[in-house]
Design an enzyme around this catalytic site. Structure first.
Site, mmCIF file in Angstrom:
data_model
loop_
_atom_site.group_PDB
_atom_site.id
_atom_site.type_symbol
_atom_site.label_atom_id
_atom_site.label_comp_id
_atom_site.label_asym_id
_atom_site.label_seq_id
_atom_site.Cartn_x
_atom_site.Cartn_y
_atom_site.Cartn_z
ATOM 1 N N CYS A 278 -1.981 -5.710 -4.653
ATOM 2 C CA CYS A 278 -0.806 -6.533 -4.314
ATOM 3 C C CYS A 278 -0.243 -7.343 -5.474
ATOM 4 C CB CYS A 278 -1.176 -7.487 -3.175
ATOM 5 S SG CYS A 278 -1.714 -6.616 -1.700
HETATM 6 N N1 LIG Z 1 -5.241 -3.813 0.673
HETATM 7 C C1 LIG Z 1 -4.706 -4.990 0.848
HETATM 8 O O1 LIG Z 1 -5.357 -6.014 0.650
HETATM 9 C C2 LIG Z 1 -3.277 -5.143 1.325
HETATM 10 C C3 LIG Z 1 -2.873 -6.383 1.835
HETATM 11 C C4 LIG Z 1 -1.601 -6.534 2.307
HETATM 12 C C5 LIG Z 1 -0.703 -5.469 2.226
HETATM 13 N N2 LIG Z 1 -1.104 -4.277 1.707
HETATM 14 C C6 LIG Z 1 -0.108 -3.194 1.667
HETATM 15 O O2 LIG Z 1 -0.405 -2.266 2.700
HETATM 16 C C7 LIG Z 1 -0.076 -0.939 2.266
HETATM 17 C C8 LIG Z 1 -1.303 -0.049 2.393
HETATM 18 O O3 LIG Z 1 -2.312 -0.549 1.528
HETATM 19 P P1 LIG Z 1 -3.841 -0.172 1.674
HETATM 20 O O4 LIG Z 1 -4.560 -1.144 0.816
HETATM 21 O O5 LIG Z 1 -4.225 -0.041 3.108
HETATM 22 O O6 LIG Z 1 -3.834 1.285 0.990
HETATM 23 P P2 LIG Z 1 -5.036 2.350 1.038
HETATM 24 O O7 LIG Z 1 -4.858 3.183 -0.176
HETATM 25 O O8 LIG Z 1 -6.335 1.678 1.298
HETATM 26 O O9 LIG Z 1 -4.704 3.215 2.321
HETATM 27 C C9 LIG Z 1 -3.568 3.977 2.438
HETATM 28 C C10 LIG Z 1 -3.910 5.241 3.216
HETATM 29 O O10 LIG Z 1 -2.703 5.951 3.417
HETATM 30 C C11 LIG Z 1 -2.990 7.335 3.302
HETATM 31 N N3 LIG Z 1 -1.756 8.064 3.031
HETATM 32 C C12 LIG Z 1 -1.017 8.106 1.895
HETATM 33 N N4 LIG Z 1 0.055 8.883 2.053
HETATM 34 C C13 LIG Z 1 0.012 9.346 3.332
HETATM 35 C C14 LIG Z 1 0.848 10.210 4.088
HETATM 36 N N5 LIG Z 1 1.943 10.741 3.550
HETATM 37 N N6 LIG Z 1 0.492 10.459 5.351
HETATM 38 C C15 LIG Z 1 -0.619 9.928 5.898
HETATM 39 N N7 LIG Z 1 -1.463 9.110 5.221
HETATM 40 C C16 LIG Z 1 -1.129 8.830 3.956
HETATM 41 C C17 LIG Z 1 -4.004 7.390 2.168
HETATM 42 O O11 LIG Z 1 -4.731 8.604 2.169
HETATM 43 C C18 LIG Z 1 -4.872 6.157 2.464
HETATM 44 O O12 LIG Z 1 -5.961 6.477 3.309
HETATM 45 C C19 LIG Z 1 0.448 -1.083 0.841
HETATM 46 O O13 LIG Z 1 1.835 -1.193 0.856
HETATM 47 C C20 LIG Z 1 -0.141 -2.395 0.392
HETATM 48 O O14 LIG Z 1 0.643 -3.016 -0.605
HETATM 49 C C21 LIG Z 1 -2.381 -4.085 1.276
#
Ligand SMILES: NC(=O)c1ccc[n+]([C@@H]2O[C@H](COP(=O)([O-])OP(=O)(O)OC[C@H]3O[C@@H](n4cnc5c(N)ncnc54)[C@H](O)[C@@H]3O)[C@@H](O)[C@H]2O)c1
Length: 441
Positions: A278
């Site tokens: 982030c």
């Molecule tokens: N991790 C954090 O602390 C956090 C906190 C707040 C917001 N976010 C936001 O949330 C969003 C997700 O982050 P995350 O940390 O969960 O990511 P992550 O990488 O842990 O998980 C994302 C998942 O999406 C899947 N994916 C990607 N493309 C795909 C598709 N086309 N179809 C289906 N699945 C697909 C990936 O395989 C993965 O399992 C981002 O925008 C991030 O900025 C993350």
């Protein structure tokens, strides 16, 4: 005769009695805990995940996210409340589809929305009347309405009449023991009034407190502002650390004393740089969007510049500390302790420790590392295996570099056995013996 409110009424009814089927796209740090929370609230959940191994693991009830309880996931899967698939054709059977896929940056620090676009195209293929789609991925204001909406409407269905669209940014803080998905206030903004009503109703069933805002764009900006706030404040204390290094002052002492003021100040601490999915990335989404309005977000670019400079500063400080002992950087062995981007987690995304590891290797340093949460570091051009924290490992290093604080590590013993310690996190704050061996950031 059918009217738009028939769709809305039917969906609201299904949300109310929990018969709505919810799809969560992307079962990562955000998506999997959110899927679990939906199931606990009584909804039947289908995870849509492009990584077939992850989808299979979830379908077997196997957990891989530390914020999710193994037993809880297993129980919900066994009860038929959660399944997972890679097949987007299930979208036609869903009522609510929540998207939590990655939103990275390109190498030029511009938004990389290919995951959001790919998912939206898949959903558009199977879109039907009476569905709510909500984007939770962090992004610039306008993504939901300017990028997703045209793709969804290419199906022939119309926003507000046929389907509903909202943005609700995720605020999960992995590893936080006090705040988790359910008790973290959730901001929700619809792309138009009907979408707003449906989205607020849905999220209210899952999250303790929903904070409605007037539009999807506002909701998008809330999240990037929050992360910008952190990036800027961290950059401010990092800049203080750089200045204190020149003035030979202890920045930690200065900050700790400043934060005793009971009002008008908030604690932030310096470190070897910023990491995670982030803080280093999201503000640049806003910076990029602001350019469309001929507006330069100066705080964002300055904060990014200062925070990205920290790993280089740490490398220079290591060289200085070794030099004082008559050891050349290129001939040294450095033991890094903690390589994840923050305390007590395994997440290494954008970790400044890994950037430092890379910089040190470039200088010819023999870098070894220990991190109880990270068995190996695999980068594009190198990989390194983590080592157990044995006496031989510690005593064999010219310098111990602390880059993340894990509460399971005995810092007293680490300092005792190290030749010298460079502590970039003030992990040794309560170590009393051998303070002369410790250099702080
Ligand atoms: N991790 C954090 O602390 C956090 C906190 C707040 C917001 N976010 C936001 O949330 C969003 C997700 O982050 P995350 O940390 O969960 O990511 P992550 O990488 O842990 O998980 C994302 C998942 O999406 C899947 N994916 C990607 N493309 C795909 C598709 N086309 N179809 C289906 N699945 C697909 C990936 O395989 C993965 O399992 C981002 O925008 C991030 O900025 C993350």
């Amino acid at each position: 005769m059918w009217t738009p409110s028939d769709n809305e009424g039917a969906l609201l009814h299904r949300i109310e009695d929990r018969s709505a089927r919810v799809g969560v796209v992307g079962l990562g740090y955000v998506g999997l805990p959110f899927a679990v929370e939906n199931a606990k609230a009584g909804f039947t959940v289908v995870g849509l995940e492009e990584n077939a191994e992850r989808a299979a693991q979830v379908s077997r009830g196997e957990n891989y996210i530390s914020d999710v309880s193994d037993a809880e996931l297993r129980g919900l899967v066994a009860a038929g409340k959660i399944t997972a698939t890679t097949d987007f054709s299930v979208v036609k059977d869903l009522d609510v589809i929540v998207i939590a896929v990655p939103t990275p940056l390109t190498s030029n620090l511009t938004p990389e929305l290919r995951h959001v676009e790919a998912v939206t195209r898949q959903i558009a293929k199977y879109l039907r009347r009476g569905q709510l789609i909500s984007l939770e991925s962090t992004t610039y204001p306008g993504t939901t309405e300017e990028v997703m909406l045209p793709i969804l409407e290419s199906s022939g269905l119309k926003l507000g009449n046929d389907f509903y669209l909202a943005h609700s940014p995720e605020r999960v803080d992995p590893g936080n023991l006090n705040f988790h998905t359910k008790n973290t206030n959730k901001v929700v903004g619809g792309a138009e009034p009907r979408s707003h009503e449906v989205a607020v109703s849905y999220y209210s069933k899952i999250i303790d407190r929903v904070v409605p805002v007037s539009s999807a764009k506002s909701a998008e900006l809330v999240k990037v502002f929050e992360n910008t706030f952190r990036a800027v404040n961290i950059a401010l204390v990092n800049e203080m650390a750089l200045l204190c290094d020149k003035m030979n002052l202890n920045v930690w002492e200065v900050l700790d004393a400043a934060f005793t003021k009971p009002f008008g100040i908030m604690p932030f601490y310096p470190g070897p740089g910023v990491g995670g999915h982030c803080i280093p990335l999201d503000p640049h989404y806003l910076e990029w969007k602001a350019r469309e309005f001929n507006f330069k977000t100066q705080f964002i670019s300055l904060a990014g510049e200062i925070n990205r400079r920290m790993p280089v500063f740490v490398k220079e400080k290591i060289a200085r500390v070794l030099n004082q002992q008559g050891i050349a950087l290129s001939r040294s062995t450095v033991l890094m302790v903690g390589v994840s981007y923050k305390n007590n987690v395994s997440d290494c995304r954008e970790s400044p420790a890994i950037e430092i590891l890379r910089l040190l290797r470039q200088e010819g340093v023999n870098v070894v590392y220990h991190d109880p949460y990270v068995p190996s570091v695999v980068e594009e051009h190198f990989s390194v295996e983590g080592q157990p924290l044995t006496d031989t490992l510690i005593k064999g290093a010219d310098l111990t570099l602390i880059t993340a604080v894990h509460s399971c590590i005995d810092y007293d013993a680490l300092v005792d056995k190290s030749k010298h310690v460079l502590d970039t996190r003030n992990a040794t704050k309560s170590v009393r013996r051998n303070r002369d061996k410790i250099t702080l950031l």
